[in-house]
Design a protein around this motif. Structure first.
Motif, PDB file in Angstrom:
ATOM      1  N   HIS A   1       0.831  -1.205   0.000  1.00 31.64           N
ATOM      2  CA  HIS A   1       0.000   0.000   0.000  1.00 31.64           C
ATOM      3  C   HIS A   1       0.870   1.262   0.000  1.00 31.64           C
ATOM      4  N   LEU A   2       1.910   1.272   0.810  1.00 36.74           N
ATOM      5  CA  LEU A   2       2.795   2.439   0.853  1.00 36.74           C
ATOM      6  C   LEU A   2       3.464   2.682  -0.492  1.00 36.74           C
ATOM      7  N   ILE A   3       3.992   1.616  -1.096  1.00 34.22           N
ATOM      8  CA  ILE A   3       4.655   1.794  -2.395  1.00 34.22           C
ATOM      9  C   ILE A   3       3.668   2.300  -3.437  1.00 34.22           C
ATOM     10  N   LEU A   4       2.459   1.752  -3.463  1.00 29.28           N
ATOM     11  CA  LEU A   4       1.469   2.210  -4.444  1.00 29.28           C
ATOM     12  C   LEU A   4       1.144   3.691  -4.252  1.00 29.28           C
ATOM     13  N   ARG A   5       1.062   4.132  -3.016  1.00 31.23           N
ATOM     14  CA  ARG A   5       0.806   5.558  -2.751  1.00 31.23           C
ATOM     15  C   ARG A   5       1.997   6.410  -3.175  1.00 31.23           C
ATOM     16  N   LEU A   6       3.222   5.921  -2.977  1.00 30.70           N
ATOM     17  CA  LEU A   6       4.415   6.659  -3.404  1.00 30.70           C
ATOM     18  C   LEU A   6       4.485   6.724  -4.926  1.00 30.70           C
ATOM     19  N   VAL A   7       4.138   5.636  -5.588  1.00 37.07           N
ATOM     20  CA  VAL A   7       4.105   5.606  -7.058  1.00 37.07           C
ATOM     21  C   VAL A   7       3.088   6.625  -7.564  1.00 37.07           C
ATOM     22  N   ARG A   8       1.937   6.649  -6.941  1.00 34.97           N
ATOM     23  CA  ARG A   8       0.893   7.597  -7.354  1.00 34.97           C
ATOM     24  C   ARG A   8       1.382   9.041  -7.239  1.00 34.97           C
ATOM     25  N   TRP A   9       2.037   9.359  -6.130  1.00 38.26           N
ATOM     26  CA  TRP A   9       2.573  10.710  -5.947  1.00 38.26           C
ATOM     27  C   TRP A   9       3.628  11.006  -7.016  1.00 38.26           C
ATOM     28  N   ALA A  10       4.525  10.049  -7.243  1.00 37.57           N
ATOM     29  CA  ALA A  10       5.592  10.246  -8.229  1.00 37.57           C
ATOM     30  C   ALA A  10       5.019  10.476  -9.625  1.00 37.57           C
ATOM     31  N   ARG A  11       4.007   9.721  -9.990  1.00 35.78           N
ATOM     32  CA  ARG A  11       3.360   9.931 -11.297  1.00 35.78           C
ATOM     33  C   ARG A  11       2.792  11.345 -11.398  1.00 35.78           C
ATOM     34  N   GLY A  12       2.199  11.827 -10.324  1.00 34.16           N
ATOM     35  CA  GLY A  12       1.659  13.179 -10.305  1.00 34.16           C
ATOM     36  C   GLY A  12       2.722  14.244 -10.442  1.00 34.16           C
ATOM     37  N   GLN A  13       3.960  13.896 -10.110  1.00 36.62           N
ATOM     38  CA  GLN A  13       5.087  14.822 -10.232  1.00 36.62           C
ATOM     39  C   GLN A  13       5.808  14.661 -11.573  1.00 36.62           C
ATOM     40  N   LYS A  14       5.242  13.835 -12.462  1.00 35.33           N
ATOM     41  CA  LYS A  14       5.820  13.575 -13.790  1.00 35.33           C
ATOM     42  C   LYS A  14       7.182  12.886 -13.711  1.00 35.33           C
ATOM     43  N   VAL A  15       7.372  12.075 -12.670  1.00 34.87           N
ATOM     44  CA  VAL A  15       8.591  11.283 -12.542  1.00 34.87           C
ATOM     45  C   VAL A  15       8.578  10.195 -13.601  1.00 34.87           C
ATOM     46  N   GLU A  16       9.718   9.955 -14.229  1.00 34.77           N
ATOM     47  CA  GLU A  16       9.821   8.906 -15.249  1.00 34.77           C
ATOM     48  C   GLU A  16      10.270   7.574 -14.657  1.00 34.77           C
ATOM     49  N   ARG A  17      11.174   7.633 -13.666  1.00 32.78           N
ATOM     50  CA  ARG A  17      11.701   6.411 -13.056  1.00 32.78           C
ATOM     51  C   ARG A  17      11.719   6.563 -11.542  1.00 32.78           C
ATOM     52  N   LEU A  18      11.199   5.541 -10.872  1.00 30.40           N
ATOM     53  CA  LEU A  18      11.214   5.480  -9.418  1.00 30.40           C
ATOM     54  C   LEU A  18      12.157   4.351  -9.034  1.00 30.40           C
ATOM     55  N   TYR A  19      13.070   4.621  -8.115  1.00 28.25           N
ATOM     56  CA  TYR A  19      14.024   3.575  -7.739  1.00 28.25           C
ATOM     57  C   TYR A  19      14.274   3.570  -6.239  1.00 28.25           C
ATOM     58  N   GLY A  20      14.791   2.440  -5.787  1.00 24.54           N
ATOM     59  CA  GLY A  20      15.211   2.280  -4.401  1.00 24.54           C
ATOM     60  C   GLY A  20      16.298   1.235  -4.340  1.00 24.54           C
ATOM     61  N   ASP A  21      17.074   1.256  -3.287  1.00 24.51           N
ATOM     62  CA  ASP A  21      18.149   0.290  -3.096  1.00 24.51           C
ATOM     63  C   ASP A  21      17.727  -0.710  -2.030  1.00 24.51           C
ATOM     64  N   VAL A  22      17.934  -2.003  -2.331  1.00 29.60           N
ATOM     65  CA  VAL A  22      17.459  -3.083  -1.465  1.00 29.60           C
ATOM     66  C   VAL A  22      18.570  -4.115  -1.319  1.00 29.60           C
ATOM     67  N   PHE A  23      18.842  -4.523  -0.084  1.00 30.05           N
ATOM     68  CA  PHE A  23      19.811  -5.589   0.132  1.00 30.05           C
ATOM     69  C   PHE A  23      19.294  -6.896  -0.444  1.00 30.05           C
ATOM     70  N   ASP A  24      20.211  -7.717  -0.969  1.00 31.38           N
ATOM     71  CA  ASP A  24      19.796  -8.974  -1.593  1.00 31.38           C
ATOM     72  C   ASP A  24      19.170  -9.946  -0.597  1.00 31.38           C
ATOM     73  N   GLN A  25      19.458  -9.839   0.700  1.00 36.54           N
ATOM     74  CA  GLN A  25      18.824 -10.731   1.669  1.00 36.54           C
ATOM     75  C   GLN A  25      17.424 -10.267   2.048  1.00 36.54           C
ATOM     76  N   ASN A  26      17.016  -9.086   1.613  1.00 32.95           N
ATOM     77  CA  ASN A  26      15.672  -8.580   1.920  1.00 32.95           C
ATOM     78  C   ASN A  26      14.690  -9.109   0.867  1.00 32.95           C
ATOM     79  N   GLN A  27      14.512 -10.423   0.902  1.00 30.12           N
ATOM     80  CA  GLN A  27      13.683 -11.088  -0.107  1.00 30.12           C
ATOM     81  C   GLN A  27      12.226 -10.624  -0.111  1.00 30.12           C
ATOM     82  N   PRO A  28      11.603 -10.350   1.032  1.00 30.90           N
ATOM     83  CA  PRO A  28      10.219  -9.861   0.967  1.00 30.90           C
ATOM     84  C   PRO A  28      10.087  -8.549   0.174  1.00 30.90           C
ATOM     85  N   MET A  29      11.036  -7.636   0.363  1.00 29.84           N
ATOM     86  CA  MET A  29      10.979  -6.362  -0.362  1.00 29.84           C
ATOM     87  C   MET A  29      11.268  -6.574  -1.847  1.00 29.84           C
ATOM     88  N   LEU A  30      12.223  -7.418  -2.164  1.00 33.60           N
ATOM     89  CA  LEU A  30      12.522  -7.692  -3.572  1.00 33.60           C
ATOM     90  C   LEU A  30      11.319  -8.350  -4.252  1.00 33.60           C
TER      91      LEU A  30
END
Length: 176
Positions: free
Chosen positions: A106-135
């Motif tokens: 839910h949080l990511i979807l809300r962040l994506v929605r905000w980013a789209r409203g700001q005309k962002v082309e690419r949304l990114y984040g850094d994730v450790f490889d052991q953080n399998q739930p987030m990946l």
């Protein structure tokens, strides 16, 4: 699981509960969010987080359904425009106390929605490889992942916001 949480924009009054909640986090939860060890949230960091610049930042919290300043904060999602680009960086932290409730999605979807409203082309984040739930969550939402060459054990997950993704039809908030 029957727990009620309120997802809303962060407020200045959230500073004390945010610091109190930080003290309850496990070292791995902190490391997955900050990508290094952090012993405490400094007053300066909390102030920046609770006073986002509306021209370039959006911060949400998942908190108990009590007034700001009284509600324990269990999750934080943040997106920040990257100056001089059409990119934005996101990060989320969901405490183990309220994990497995769908809040990360839910949080990511809300962040994506905000980013789209700001005309962002690419949304990114850094994730450790052991953080399998987030990946796995990012992959389910259409993010691609790329190993960071100069940071072993780290992936950059990226979502091209110009493309239509399943999240746009599955979540009415993300579509609008």
């Amino acid at each position: 699981n029957g727990r009620e949480v309120l997802i809303r924009p962060i407020r200045p009054e959230d500073a004390p509960p945010l610091q109190a909640a930080f003290a309850l986090l496990e070292p791995d939860e902190i490391r997955n969010r900050f990508l290094h060890e952090v012993k405490e949230l400094t007053d300066e960091h909390v102030h920046r987080l609770t006073h986002p610049d509306p021209r370039g930042e959006f911060v949400l919290v998942a908190a108990e359904p009590y007034p700001a300043g009284e509600a324990l904060v269990g999750a934080v999602g943040r997106v920040c425009l990257v100056e001089g680009t059409h990119d934005a960086e996101f990060s989320i932290l969901v405490s183990r106390y309220i994990r497995d409730m769908g809040l990360g999605r839910h949080l990511i979807l809300r962040l994506v929605r905000w980013a789209r409203g700001q005309k962002v082309e690419r949304l990114y984040g850094d994730v450790f490889d052991q953080n399998q739930p987030m990946l796995a969550l990012c992959e389910s939402l259409g993010f691609t992942r790329q190993r960071e060459a100069d940071s072993p054990g780290l992936f950059r997950v990226m979502l091209d916001l110009g493309e239509k993704h399943p999240d746009q039809s599955a979540d009415p908030e993300a579509a609008g």
